[in-house]
Design an enzyme around this catalytic site. Sequence first.
Site, PDB file in Angstrom:
ATOM      1  CD  GLU A 179      -2.137  11.552  -3.852  1.00 36.81           C
ATOM      2  OE1 GLU A 179      -3.184  12.201  -4.015  1.00 36.81           O
ATOM      3  OE2 GLU A 179      -2.154  10.351  -3.498  1.00 36.81           O
ATOM      4  CG  PHE A 227       2.854   0.094 -13.736  1.00 41.81           C
ATOM      5  CD1 PHE A 227       2.460   1.416 -13.625  1.00 41.81           C
ATOM      6  CD2 PHE A 227       1.896  -0.896 -13.609  1.00 41.81           C
ATOM      7  CE1 PHE A 227       1.130   1.750 -13.397  1.00 41.81           C
ATOM      8  CE2 PHE A 227       0.559  -0.575 -13.381  1.00 41.81           C
ATOM      9  CZ  PHE A 227       0.174   0.745 -13.281  1.00 41.81           C
ATOM     10  CG  HIS A 277     -11.857   6.430  -6.588  1.00 50.93           C
ATOM     11  ND1 HIS A 277     -10.735   6.876  -7.160  1.00 50.93           N
ATOM     12  CD2 HIS A 277     -11.580   6.561  -5.292  1.00 50.93           C
ATOM     13  CE1 HIS A 277      -9.833   7.249  -6.283  1.00 50.93           C
ATOM     14  NE2 HIS A 277     -10.318   7.046  -5.125  1.00 50.93           N
ATOM     15  CG  LEU A 304      -5.147   1.937  -7.485  1.00 49.87           C
ATOM     16  CD1 LEU A 304      -4.848   2.416  -8.888  1.00 49.87           C
ATOM     17  CD2 LEU A 304      -5.878   2.999  -6.699  1.00 49.87           C
ATOM     18  CB  ILE A 305      -8.893  -3.092  -4.068  1.00 46.19           C
ATOM     19  CG1 ILE A 305      -7.505  -3.625  -3.685  1.00 46.19           C
ATOM     20  CG2 ILE A 305      -9.934  -4.215  -4.056  1.00 46.19           C
ATOM     21  CD1 ILE A 305      -7.392  -4.127  -2.257  1.00 46.19           C
ATOM     22  CB  THR A 344     -17.564   4.751  -7.137  1.00 46.75           C
ATOM     23  OG1 THR A 344     -16.188   4.767  -6.737  1.00 46.75           O
ATOM     24  CG2 THR A 344     -18.466   4.749  -5.913  1.00 46.75           C
ATOM     25  NE  ARG A 360      -2.700 -10.156  -9.710  1.00 45.91           N
ATOM     26  CZ  ARG A 360      -3.605 -11.137  -9.596  1.00 45.91           C
ATOM     27  NH1 ARG A 360      -4.036 -11.516  -8.408  1.00 45.91           N
ATOM     28  NH2 ARG A 360      -4.088 -11.733 -10.672  1.00 45.91           N
TER      29      ARG A 360
END
Length: 158
Positions: free
Chosen positions: A63, A118, A93, A86-87, A91, A132
């Site tokens: 989103e 970003f 995804h 995002l980890i 899958t 990070r």
Amino acid sequence: MAVKGLGKIDQTYDGKHIKVGILHARWNSKIINALVDGAIKKLKELNVSEENIIVESIPGAYELPFGTKKMFEKYNVDVVIPIGCLIKGSTMHFEYICDAVSTQIMQLQFQLNKPIIFGVLTCLTEEQALERAGLLPGMHNHGEDWGACAVEMVLKWK
């Protein structure tokens, strides 16, 4: 001819007259909270006033592009830092979301003619994300870099 100062900041930036939106996903909240805190810390160090830092949350990284566009419209900010984490799992995804979000954020900058920083970590492991976010000993919080980048991109190209 040698380029001097390559990789170093080219001037001092004072963000006292800019308005920054921070839009963050709620997934991986421990990591996200640290990144948002790091961005705010750096923005304040660069003289962005607290009232000129608008923070909103959304469900997830997918989103972020739409929410970023709406932050510009609703708050008339100079720059938005969409923050997500995002980890990789088992899958596809991860790959689909990373590609979609990255592409849309890049395109949105040119559609709006506004800088978008970003601030999406795309990590293979949770440990990489914790590093990070500056949550492991001796590691750097990338949110601070995103805050500095936001101020520089607005002031450099006004």
